[in-house]
Design an enzyme around this catalytic site. Structure first.
Site, PDB file in Angstrom:
ATOM      1  N   TRP A 147       0.851  -1.202   0.000  1.00  0.00           N
ATOM      2  CA  TRP A 147       0.000   0.000   0.000  1.00  0.00           C
ATOM      3  C   TRP A 147       0.883   1.246   0.000  1.00  0.00           C
ATOM      4  O   TRP A 147       2.080   1.146   0.312  1.00  0.00           O
ATOM      5  CB  TRP A 147      -0.924   0.006   1.230  1.00  0.00           C
ATOM      6  CG  TRP A 147      -2.230   0.698   0.956  1.00  0.00           C
ATOM      7  CD1 TRP A 147      -2.619   1.927   1.390  1.00  0.00           C
ATOM      8  CD2 TRP A 147      -3.291   0.192   0.141  1.00  0.00           C
ATOM      9  NE1 TRP A 147      -3.867   2.216   0.893  1.00  0.00           N
ATOM     10  CE2 TRP A 147      -4.300   1.178   0.121  1.00  0.00           C
ATOM     11  CE3 TRP A 147      -3.488  -0.977  -0.592  1.00  0.00           C
ATOM     12  CZ2 TRP A 147      -5.492   1.027  -0.585  1.00  0.00           C
ATOM     13  CZ3 TRP A 147      -4.668  -1.132  -1.291  1.00  0.00           C
ATOM     14  CH2 TRP A 147      -5.658  -0.146  -1.277  1.00  0.00           C
ATOM     15  N   ASP A 203       0.133  10.876  -0.240  1.00  0.00           N
ATOM     16  CA  ASP A 203      -0.962  11.857  -0.249  1.00  0.00           C
ATOM     17  C   ASP A 203      -2.294  11.200   0.058  1.00  0.00           C
ATOM     18  O   ASP A 203      -2.381   9.973   0.160  1.00  0.00           O
ATOM     19  CB  ASP A 203      -1.021  12.578  -1.599  1.00  0.00           C
ATOM     20  CG  ASP A 203      -1.548  11.679  -2.700  1.00  0.00           C
ATOM     21  OD1 ASP A 203      -1.245  10.452  -2.684  1.00  0.00           O
ATOM     22  OD2 ASP A 203      -2.277  12.162  -3.577  1.00  0.00           O
ATOM     23  N   GLU A 206      -3.338   8.317  -1.896  1.00  0.00           N
ATOM     24  CA  GLU A 206      -2.522   7.121  -1.663  1.00  0.00           C
ATOM     25  C   GLU A 206      -1.637   6.764  -2.839  1.00  0.00           C
ATOM     26  O   GLU A 206      -1.357   5.603  -3.088  1.00  0.00           O
ATOM     27  CB  GLU A 206      -3.441   5.914  -1.333  1.00  0.00           C
ATOM     28  CG  GLU A 206      -4.647   6.269  -0.498  1.00  0.00           C
ATOM     29  CD  GLU A 206      -5.403   5.069   0.024  1.00  0.00           C
ATOM     30  OE1 GLU A 206      -6.211   4.523  -0.732  1.00  0.00           O
ATOM     31  OE2 GLU A 206      -5.181   4.695   1.188  1.00  0.00           O
ATOM     32  N   GLU A 207      -1.218   7.763  -3.571  1.00  0.00           N
ATOM     33  CA  GLU A 207      -0.499   7.469  -4.810  1.00  0.00           C
ATOM     34  C   GLU A 207       0.894   8.055  -4.899  1.00  0.00           C
ATOM     35  O   GLU A 207       1.777   7.445  -5.484  1.00  0.00           O
ATOM     36  CB  GLU A 207      -1.322   7.976  -6.003  1.00  0.00           C
ATOM     37  CG  GLU A 207      -2.605   7.228  -6.170  1.00  0.00           C
ATOM     38  CD  GLU A 207      -3.509   7.830  -7.213  1.00  0.00           C
ATOM     39  OE1 GLU A 207      -4.306   7.112  -7.803  1.00  0.00           O
ATOM     40  OE2 GLU A 207      -3.404   9.058  -7.445  1.00  0.00           O
ATOM     41  N   GLU A 431     -18.562   6.291  -5.280  1.00  0.00           N
ATOM     42  CA  GLU A 431     -17.394   7.165  -5.201  1.00  0.00           C
ATOM     43  C   GLU A 431     -17.359   8.118  -6.396  1.00  0.00           C
ATOM     44  O   GLU A 431     -17.095   9.304  -6.261  1.00  0.00           O
ATOM     45  CB  GLU A 431     -16.129   6.305  -5.177  1.00  0.00           C
ATOM     46  CG  GLU A 431     -14.837   7.090  -5.095  1.00  0.00           C
ATOM     47  CD  GLU A 431     -13.626   6.171  -5.165  1.00  0.00           C
ATOM     48  OE1 GLU A 431     -13.312   5.650  -6.257  1.00  0.00           O
ATOM     49  OE2 GLU A 431     -12.982   5.947  -4.112  1.00  0.00           O
TER      50      GLU A 431
HETATM   51  C1  NOJ Z   1      -5.548   3.537  -6.611  1.00  0.00           C
HETATM   52  C2  NOJ Z   1      -6.302   4.788  -6.386  1.00  0.00           C
HETATM   53  O1  NOJ Z   1      -5.935   5.784  -7.244  1.00  0.00           O
HETATM   54  C3  NOJ Z   1      -6.143   5.185  -4.971  1.00  0.00           C
HETATM   55  O2  NOJ Z   1      -6.674   6.424  -4.735  1.00  0.00           O
HETATM   56  C4  NOJ Z   1      -6.799   4.162  -4.159  1.00  0.00           C
HETATM   57  O3  NOJ Z   1      -6.774   4.527  -2.824  1.00  0.00           O
HETATM   58  C5  NOJ Z   1      -6.130   2.830  -4.347  1.00  0.00           C
HETATM   59  N1  NOJ Z   1      -5.981   2.508  -5.728  1.00  0.00           N
HETATM   60  C6  NOJ Z   1      -6.892   1.745  -3.657  1.00  0.00           C
HETATM   61  O4  NOJ Z   1      -8.195   1.647  -4.089  1.00  0.00           O
HETATM   62  C1  NOJ Z   2      -9.474   5.971  -2.463  1.00  0.00           C
HETATM   63  C2  NOJ Z   2      -9.186   7.378  -2.113  1.00  0.00           C
HETATM   64  O1  NOJ Z   2      -8.224   7.877  -3.005  1.00  0.00           O
HETATM   65  C3  NOJ Z   2      -8.724   7.517  -0.690  1.00  0.00           C
HETATM   66  O2  NOJ Z   2      -8.591   8.874  -0.371  1.00  0.00           O
HETATM   67  C4  NOJ Z   2      -9.710   6.875   0.246  1.00  0.00           C
HETATM   68  O3  NOJ Z   2      -9.202   6.923   1.543  1.00  0.00           O
HETATM   69  C5  NOJ Z   2      -9.993   5.452  -0.145  1.00  0.00           C
HETATM   70  N1  NOJ Z   2     -10.349   5.354  -1.520  1.00  0.00           N
HETATM   71  C6  NOJ Z   2     -11.121   4.856   0.679  1.00  0.00           C
HETATM   72  O4  NOJ Z   2     -12.292   5.580   0.492  1.00  0.00           O
END
Ligand code: NOJ
Ligand code: NOJ
Length: 623
Positions: A147, A203, A206-207, A431
């Site tokens: 992750w 960030d 999560e990227e 979402e």
């Molecule tokens: C890639 C997405 O761009 C990111 O935002 C997300 O949290 C993860 N995959 C997991 O779903």
């Molecule tokens: C992807 C999003 O980019 C992230 O900000 C969020 O925490 C997860 N999904 C779960 O909703």
């Protein structure tokens, strides 16, 4: 508040729309908001354990991101999503929904426990590193998968939400409860902020790894409010002394035209335009702070210029066909950032609604301060809505004040109307929704954060405002310093955390020869919590970064934590297939006498394994 017909009139004057069309639109919007409010609130409650009807198995007080278990699997609890959701629930409680208090107490309990869960980011003791873990299994156990970690926005966001509730309790004379039960959780999070705000992390999407405006803004607020609460409780907050430096750093994201969302490590394909810079000011919002406050409120001239730049990016019909032909003074569907490829990069409900909330917040600040100041930086934002706008200060007695306020309100409403248009009849918010025909919902269904963004937007729209937190006359240090204060951490036992001590860890290097096809992954599973306690779902992933045809190597240095009194590790290697086919798990258990563990946090590898997978290879499901 101006009446609906006044707003329609203002819209008519400035944009030449038909007054009756805007009136009908305005009435429909009110109807939608009225219907959606209870649906969204219930949507949130349905996703919180242990009683949320859509999330059986979720732990007490844990907010599940979405009930969706595949494509994407969001059946986890994220610290960020949970904190932002409770920010809104605590607001709702403070604005009169007293029924939410037991749930808030469940949240406190759940977070106290989560803080102590050892995870791939680290542990609570001795250095707090485990607090940066972005997500946990629905039952609150560790998530071992690869992750983007750590994510440093979780602790400050959680602190902000808990402080919001603590301030209420203090005002009711419940200081002892705050000091003994809630403060210990907050104190860990603040210690984490003070220690790591100047360290890189992922960030909110999560990227990307680096520094993120959204995170910095949350960090600053948490330290300032933390200091205020600590004082009320008669306690120290060592970390809080970092606040001026964080504020100093916050200024550096402005690039002269807009706010660059991230300083990113490594190569990347990002121009810096990102919803992160619109969502940050929502977290930092203080209706009593002046618009030129360096805390960068929604009404700050730079932030308004940034808002326009962000929104305009998505007006490009080549990027977002859904927005084609929308005039400059009307809201559109908004996504995370223009280069986004996640589900092909679409508009998000929470960002479209967050942008409406942003504008309502700016209006509230103007109302409090008694006027609107237009600078050369913010002028283009205002001109889009009111072509006659010019640089100057327009107090409440000036007609321009009412015209502009009305136009911004109409503009804000038009973002809500966009989300209305793309929300299915039953009110369920996913979402995202497709940027191309048929513009239908996509990605995680019933996203908790989407529902929370609706409720939060509506609070601001109705003029329900949060308490003030920005100190009067806050100024910037003359030079910025990237400092850090070493934190002390302790489990919040009175809130329900187990009384953990510094864990004892043995680093073991596992190396495995296993030929795999692209899409297949290898894990270790076994009788240690680090290895998922035999549960494949939380097995420990191996890496393939040194894999070659000659040496098909999968490996990981695993910080093994054993159950009390157990020193023999039993484990197996397991192949995870690409399309959800059955796992292929070794038949025979392997055994390792675990070397004596250490408590000093050292990374020294105490034992090595060099093994080959026993059993059949995998085959792609061709999905
Ligand atoms: C890639 C997405 O761009 C990111 O935002 C997300 O949290 C993860 N995959 C997991 O779903
Ligand atoms: C992807 C999003 O980019 C992230 O900000 C969020 O925490 C997860 N999904 C779960 O909703």
């Amino acid at each position: 508040m101006p009446s609906i017909s006044n707003l329609a009139l203002a819209g008519l004057l400035a944009a030449g729309q038909g007054a009756s069309a805007s009136l009908i639109g305005a009435i429909q919007l009110e109807k939608f908001i009225k219907q959606e409010t209870p649906v969204a609130l219930q949507g949130i409650l349905d996703n919180i354990g242990p009683n949320g009807v859509k999330v059986p198995g979720a732990g007490r007080g844990l907010v599940i991101a979405s009930p969706s278990k595949s494509n994407p699997d969001y059946f986890f609890t994220w610290t960020r999503d949970a904190a932002l959701t409770f920010r809104t629930l605590i607001d709702d409680f403070l604005f009169g929904n007293k029924a939410l208090e037991p749930l808030i107490n469940d949240y406190i309990y759940g977070q106290a426990r989560l803080q102590t869960v050892s995870n791939p980011s680290g542990t609570l003791l001795p250095n707090g590193a485990g607090l940066g873990e972005p997500k946990y299994m629905a039952d609150g156990s560790r998530y071992n998968g690869n992750w983007g970690r750590p994510q440093r926005d979780g602790p400050p966001l959680r602190a902000i939400s808990l402080i919001q509730y603590s301030n209420y309790l203090v005002s009711k004379g419940q200081t002892v409860r705050v000091r003994d039960v809630i403060w210990p959780i907050i104190a860990n999070d603040l210690a984490y902020v003070g220690q790591y705000w100047n360290s890189t992390g992922f960030d909110l999407w999560e990227e990307v790894n680096g520094a993120s405006f959204f995170t910095t803004q949350a960090q600053y607020r948490s330290l300032v409010e933390g200091a205020t609460l600590a004082k009320a409780l008669g306690l120290p907050c060592t970390a809080c002394s970092e606040a001026p430096q964080v504020l100093c750093f916050l200024q550096s994201y402005w690039n002269g035209k807009f706010v660059t969302a991230n300083f990113i490590q490594g190569s990347h394909n990002r121009g810096g335009v990102d919803a992160n810079t619109v969502l940050g000011p929502l977290v930092a919002f203080d209706p009593a702070a002046p618009c030129d406050s360096p805390t960068l409120q929604p009404c700050h001239p730079r932030m308004l210029a940034n808002f326009k730049n962000f929104v305009d990016t998505f007006r490009d019909p080549a990027l977002y066909p859904i927005n084609k032909g929308t005039p400059q003074n009307k809201g559109i569907a908004l996504g995370r950032y223009p280069e986004d490829t996640y589900f092909n990069g679409n508009p998000w409900y929470l960002i479209t609604l967050g942008s409406a909330e942003y504008l309502y917040a700016a209006i509230a600040s103007w109302e409090k301060s008694g006027g609107i100041t237009i600078t050369s930086t913010s002028l283009p934002f205002f001109k889009d809505l009111y072509p006659l706008a010019r640089v100057g200060t327009f107090g409440k007695l000036h007609p321009a004040y009412y015209i502009i306020k009305g136009l911004v309100k109409t503009y804000a409403d038009s973002f809500v109307a966009v989300s209305q248009k793309y929300t299915p009849k039953n009110g369920m918010m996913a979402e995202q929704f497709l940027k191309v025909e048929p513009f239908t919902p996509i990605s995680a269904a019933n996203l908790t954060w989407s529902f929370a963004s609706f409720v939060g937007m509506n609070h601001r729209r109705q003029g329900h405002l949060p308490a003030s937190w920005v100190p009067k006359g806050v100024t910037l240090p003359s030079t910025c310093a990237g400092s850090s204060v070493k934190g002390t951490y302790a489990p919040a036992t009175q809130a329900g955390a187990p009384n953990v001590t510094i864990p004892c860890i043995s680093n073991v290097l596992f190396q495995l020869n296993a030929s795999t096809y692209y899409g297949e992954n290898l894990y270790v599973v076994g009788n240690s919590p680090t290895l998922g306690n035999w549960d494949l779902e939380t097995a420990y992933p191996l890496m393939s970064s040194n894999y070659t045809a000659e040496r098909p190597l999968w490996y990981a240095t695993i910080p093994l934590e054993m159950e009390e009194g157990v020193s023999t590790l039993r484990y197996k290697y397991a192949r995870q297939q690409d399309c959800g086919q059955e796992w292929i798990v070794e038949e025979e258990e392997r055994v390792l006498e675990v070397p004596a563990c250490v408590k000093d946090g050292s990374e020294e590898v105490l034992a090595e394994r060099d093994e080959a997978f026993e059993g059949p290879g995998g085959s792609s499901g061709g999905c």
